[in-house]
Design an enzyme around this catalytic site. Sequence first.
Site, PDB file in Angstrom:
ATOM      1  N   GLU A  46       3.476  -8.328   1.899  1.00 33.99           N
ATOM      2  CA  GLU A  46       4.924  -8.491   1.822  1.00 33.99           C
ATOM      3  C   GLU A  46       5.447  -7.438   0.859  1.00 33.99           C
ATOM      4  O   GLU A  46       4.822  -7.160  -0.157  1.00 33.99           O
ATOM      5  CB  GLU A  46       5.322  -9.878   1.280  1.00 33.99           C
ATOM      6  CG  GLU A  46       5.136 -11.002   2.260  1.00 33.99           C
ATOM      7  CD  GLU A  46       3.910 -11.843   1.923  1.00 33.99           C
ATOM      8  OE1 GLU A  46       3.259 -11.572   0.897  1.00 33.99           O
ATOM      9  OE2 GLU A  46       3.604 -12.761   2.697  1.00 33.99           O
ATOM     10  N   TYR A  99       3.868   2.497   2.693  1.00 37.61           N
ATOM     11  CA  TYR A  99       3.185   1.694   3.705  1.00 37.61           C
ATOM     12  C   TYR A  99       3.424   2.242   5.111  1.00 37.61           C
ATOM     13  O   TYR A  99       2.517   2.199   5.951  1.00 37.61           O
ATOM     14  CB  TYR A  99       3.595   0.229   3.597  1.00 37.61           C
ATOM     15  CG  TYR A  99       3.126  -0.403   2.305  1.00 37.61           C
ATOM     16  CD1 TYR A  99       1.779  -0.370   1.944  1.00 37.61           C
ATOM     17  CD2 TYR A  99       4.017  -1.007   1.433  1.00 37.61           C
ATOM     18  CE1 TYR A  99       1.343  -0.932   0.762  1.00 37.61           C
ATOM     19  CE2 TYR A  99       3.580  -1.582   0.249  1.00 37.61           C
ATOM     20  CZ  TYR A  99       2.243  -1.542  -0.086  1.00 37.61           C
ATOM     21  OH  TYR A  99       1.806  -2.100  -1.264  1.00 37.61           O
TER      22      TYR A  99
END
Length: 147
Positions: A93, A105
């Site tokens: 998350e 990411y």
Amino acid sequence: MSPTDPAVLADLHAQAFSAPWNATAFADLLAQPGVFAVAEADGFILIRLVLDEAEILTLAVRPAARRAGLGGRLVGQGAVQAAQGGARRLFLEVAEDNAAARALYARAGFRSLGRRKAYYAAPDGGRIDALVLGLDLAANPNTAPLP
């Protein structure tokens, strides 16, 4: 002290986050089956591996060492270690407003899977959504550290 010593991890985490985890929290996590850290002097990644799935619990890089590739290396090394441990997917998350982490990411190949409404506390007392991201390790078995 080792780079994965709970006190070292807590110190790095405190430099990277406004709501840091303490050494006891890191010691408790590292004592759990399947939890491992990949660490260097200026940062670390903490991952939990359960069966064929892994989750990035936290990634911290000392502010003075950011934007030099360390975060990408840690994500890559953590993904390799998770895959070697049997993980087929890696999840995390990330706060919706954390553009730098989201870019990191995305470069590593993570894709958006969903959203957790009001997951994180904001410094102003509000709430921030978390984006749930995933990386298919089975499709990328030779995931390597990012440049």
